[in-house]
Design an enzyme around this catalytic site. Structure first.
Site, PDB file in Angstrom:
ATOM      1  N   ASP A 179       0.816 -17.729  -4.217  1.00 26.13           N
ATOM      2  CA  ASP A 179       1.458 -16.668  -5.008  1.00 26.13           C
ATOM      3  C   ASP A 179       0.408 -15.973  -5.860  1.00 26.13           C
ATOM      4  O   ASP A 179       0.407 -16.091  -7.082  1.00 26.13           O
ATOM      5  CB  ASP A 179       2.583 -17.259  -5.866  1.00 26.13           C
ATOM      6  CG  ASP A 179       3.270 -16.171  -6.689  1.00 26.13           C
ATOM      7  OD1 ASP A 179       3.168 -14.988  -6.311  1.00 26.13           O
ATOM      8  OD2 ASP A 179       3.904 -16.510  -7.702  1.00 26.13           O
ATOM      9  N   HIS A 211       1.441  -8.925  -3.655  1.00 26.27           N
ATOM     10  CA  HIS A 211       0.439  -7.896  -3.339  1.00 26.27           C
ATOM     11  C   HIS A 211       1.214  -6.597  -3.130  1.00 26.27           C
ATOM     12  O   HIS A 211       1.603  -6.241  -2.007  1.00 26.27           O
ATOM     13  CB  HIS A 211      -0.334  -8.310  -2.085  1.00 26.27           C
ATOM     14  CG  HIS A 211      -1.461  -7.380  -1.746  1.00 26.27           C
ATOM     15  ND1 HIS A 211      -2.728  -7.567  -2.231  1.00 26.27           N
ATOM     16  CD2 HIS A 211      -1.499  -6.259  -0.990  1.00 26.27           C
ATOM     17  CE1 HIS A 211      -3.515  -6.598  -1.777  1.00 26.27           C
ATOM     18  NE2 HIS A 211      -2.783  -5.781  -1.017  1.00 26.27           N
ATOM     19  N   ASP A 263       0.852  -1.200   0.000  1.00 27.96           N
ATOM     20  CA  ASP A 263       0.000   0.000   0.000  1.00 27.96           C
ATOM     21  C   ASP A 263       0.884   1.245   0.000  1.00 27.96           C
ATOM     22  O   ASP A 263       2.098   1.164   0.183  1.00 27.96           O
ATOM     23  CB  ASP A 263      -0.958  -0.010   1.205  1.00 27.96           C
ATOM     24  CG  ASP A 263      -0.226   0.001   2.546  1.00 27.96           C
ATOM     25  OD1 ASP A 263       0.849  -0.625   2.644  1.00 27.96           O
ATOM     26  OD2 ASP A 263      -0.714   0.625   3.507  1.00 27.96           O
ATOM     27  N   GLU A 282       1.993 -10.266   0.482  1.00 30.47           N
ATOM     28  CA  GLU A 282       2.346  -8.855   0.434  1.00 30.47           C
ATOM     29  C   GLU A 282       3.835  -8.741   0.782  1.00 30.47           C
ATOM     30  O   GLU A 282       4.463  -9.707   1.246  1.00 30.47           O
ATOM     31  CB  GLU A 282       1.494  -8.033   1.424  1.00 30.47           C
ATOM     32  CG  GLU A 282       1.711  -6.539   1.283  1.00 30.47           C
ATOM     33  CD  GLU A 282       0.604  -5.673   1.913  1.00 30.47           C
ATOM     34  OE1 GLU A 282      -0.302  -6.222   2.554  1.00 30.47           O
ATOM     35  OE2 GLU A 282       0.678  -4.439   1.739  1.00 30.47           O
TER      36      GLU A 282
END
Ligand code: 9MR
Length: 586
Positions: A552, A507, A196, A561
């Protein structure tokens, strides 16, 4: 989602050819390359130093194995596998194949007797971890916020800058007299936390501490570790340049009016999988918390100590700034000892919150006492009361213990001795666990970010090695490295861009949105655990066994992530091993 299917990517580098007879002979006669696509052989896919303990795990009945030269196919080592042992965390049985006696540098493959099942190639070499260490630092550069990644330094992962963070709003939860809600402040720089685009003080603190620790213990090595980042030509070690990018951002998160530190700088919600420059949502600093302020104080005090006598004037000057910032933060925390982070209703990004912050208080108190040379501020009962656990963002008391144990300040002799005893006893237990574990690792719990825990256990062992010189810690830490680089129940080398089977669909917003098939390299993925079983929706099933529960897929934020606090201990461990190997000493 990445366009390359994991299976196809793997098949491209390997083909299974099963036929009878010894793998080596068969391979040579057939003139074929074969590899273990069924993940029967679990091994460190990067390799080993010549004198390291070398253990692969075999998930079959094979009683014999051999190591072949990957270039000539010649057998160079023959061995017997040990009896199978069942691991309740992975739900399978594995046999140890120990080839530590093979010390000659080269490129090898491990083959099972009675079949042509061979591992991919791996190296035995003095410089086996050089590239991956550099990549683990470079990954942080790739995660710089408010920064253009140029083609010169980022090659195919070049991207425009996003999130300048020069006009950040003070959220209502963070409002103060001098900065009412809606005030605009500047807080540029720092690393994106993970996949993020948000920046969190609690997690930044442990990450920065870990990298500072590497520099504190191995300054000469750090100065020779050349990483292709724009600051490469200045006089400061590249790994320090990189950590400064985040440390300087952290300084901007302190309210100059009272010393309190905002918990995070964030969008209101996680945004979609887009490149950083496409996310134009407003950014906020959110609530000052005691946890964030204590962690900030701890890492600033540490930075001040580490840079105090640095040959570089810029770092010595920064040392003074950090010391002052630490002091102000501590003052705020003393006045506000129990302001827990409470996620405001309109904010849904990561929390890094905790209800117990005695660990943060201990860590900050220890760092402050050391930096200010005030042993009286850290009475012995405080140290004796510490419960040893593998350090992570939520329980960081061992970071204070590490700093105390390593201190050579005579005024802290008693505290230092007690801290070292605690650390050695804890690390000794970790070693004992790894010796008993079928997978030869100490980890016996699997939380979100389990790979970070494995790396942090290796870090603790290497500190114990530093304190005692006892090589048992080194051998056990090698087992952790082996695990992260492929000798685990999933068969993945967990660092992007490295190994024969490596995560492709992490991620990570830039990796998902940049149109480049390969993910940004050098990142350690979070790894297996069962805390969130359905992050990829109700129909995607993962193993119920925690050590095997990894997928994965980009959707699997709980296992695939990447995060700065998982990369930092990987960098520490690999860097420490490199430094010791180069100097041939602990
Ligand atoms: O690493 C964190 C893990 O320990 C928590 O269980 C999880 C849920 O709160 O959050 C993880 O941290 C994430 C953070 O909140 C936001 N950025 C990505 C982090 C890694 O997944």
């Amino acid at each position: 989602m990445k366009k390359i299917n994991r299976f196809i990517a793997f098949a491209a580098v390997s083909t299974v050819v099963m036929f009878s007879g010894c793998g080596n002979t068969g391979l040579k006669k057939a003139g074929l390359t074969s590899s273990d696509t069924t993940r029967v052989i679990l091994y460190n896919q990067i390799g080993y130093y010549p004198d390291a303990r070398k253990v692969a795990l075999i998930r079959s009945d094979a009683a014999k194995f051999e190591v072949i030269d990957a270039n000539t196919g010649q057998s160079v080592f023959k061995g017997l596998t040990e009896a199978p042992e069942y691991w309740s965390f992975s739900g399978d049985s594995v046999r140890v194949a120990d080839f530590s006696a093979l010390i000659k540098p080269g490129t090898y493959r491990l083959c099972l007797g009675g079949s042509a099942v061979c591992s991919g190639s791996f190296s035995i070499s003095d410089s086996v971890y050089t590239d991956i260490t550099k990549a683990s630092v470079k990954a942080l550069y790739f995660n710089r916020s408010g920064y253009v990644i140029t083609a010169e330094f980022g090659s195919k992962w070049a991207r425009p800058a996003g999130h300048p963070d020069t006009a950040v709003l003070v959220h209502a939860s963070a409002a103060s007299k001098s900065r009412p809600a809606g005030t605009i402040i500047s807080s540029p720089g720092g690393w994106y936390d993970a996949g993020d685009y948000n920046k969190y003080i609690v997690n930044s603190s442990i990450t920065n501490y870990t990298l500072l620790l590497l520099y504190q213990l191995y300054p000469e090595y750090c100065r020779t570790l050349n990483i292709a980042i724009p600051e490469n030509t200045n006089k400061i070690a590249d790994v320090v340049d990189e950590l400064l990018y985040n440390l300087r951002w952290m300084l901007t998160m302190q309210d100059p009016a009272d010393g309190g530190v905002y918990h995070k700088l964030t969008d209101k919600a996680f945004d979609g999988f887009e490149m950083p420059d496409k996310d134009l949502a407003p950014r906020y600093v959110v609530q000052k918390s005691t946890q964030a302020t204590l962690d900030f104080a701890a890492v600033m005090a540490m930075a001040s100590r580490v840079f105090a006598n640095d040959p570089d004037e810029e770092l010595r000057n920064l040392s003074v700034v950090c010391r002052e910032a630490a002091g102000k933060a501590m003052e705020w925390a003393r006045k506000n000892p129990d302001i827990l982070y409470k996620q405001p209703a309109d904010i849904t990004t990561g929390q890094y919150s905790d209800t117990l912050i005695t660990d943060d208080l201990f860590w900050a108190s220890a760092e402050m006492a050391l930096t200010e040379d005030r042993p009286g501020d850290l009475p012995m009962p405080q140290i004796n009361g510490v419960v040893a656990v593998t350090p992570w963002w939520q329980e960081n008391q061992m970071l204070g213990i590490i700093s105390l144990a390593l201190s050579d300040n005579e005024n802290f002799r008693d505290q230092s001795k007690a801290a070292a005893a605690l650390l050695e006893s804890f690390a000794g237990n970790l070693v004992a666990k790894s010796e008993k574990s079928p997978y030869r690792v100490s980890i016996d719990y699997f939380l979100w970010g389990s790979n970070g825990d494995v790396a942090n256990q290796a870090l603790v062992k290497l500190i114990a090695l530093k304190l005692t010189g006892d090589k048992k810690y080194l051998a056990s830490a090698q087992g952790d490295v082996d695990y992260l680089l492929g000798r685990n129940a999933t068969g993945y080398c967990f660092v992007t861009g490295f190994g024969h089977l490596s995560p492709m669909h992490i991620h990570h917003r830039p990796s998902g949105a940049d149109g480049v098939p390969e993910p940004v390299p050098g990142f350690l993925v979070g790894g297996p655990n069962t805390s969130v079983m359905h992050d990829c929706g109700p129909v995607v099933n993962r193993s119920k066994f925690p050590a095997a529960s990894y997928i994965d897929s980009e959707c699997s934020y709980s296992t695939n992530e990447i995060c700065i606090n998982w990369n930092a201990p990987l960098t520490f461990v690999l860097g420490a091993l490199n430094s010791m190997q180069e100097k041939d000493e602990e």
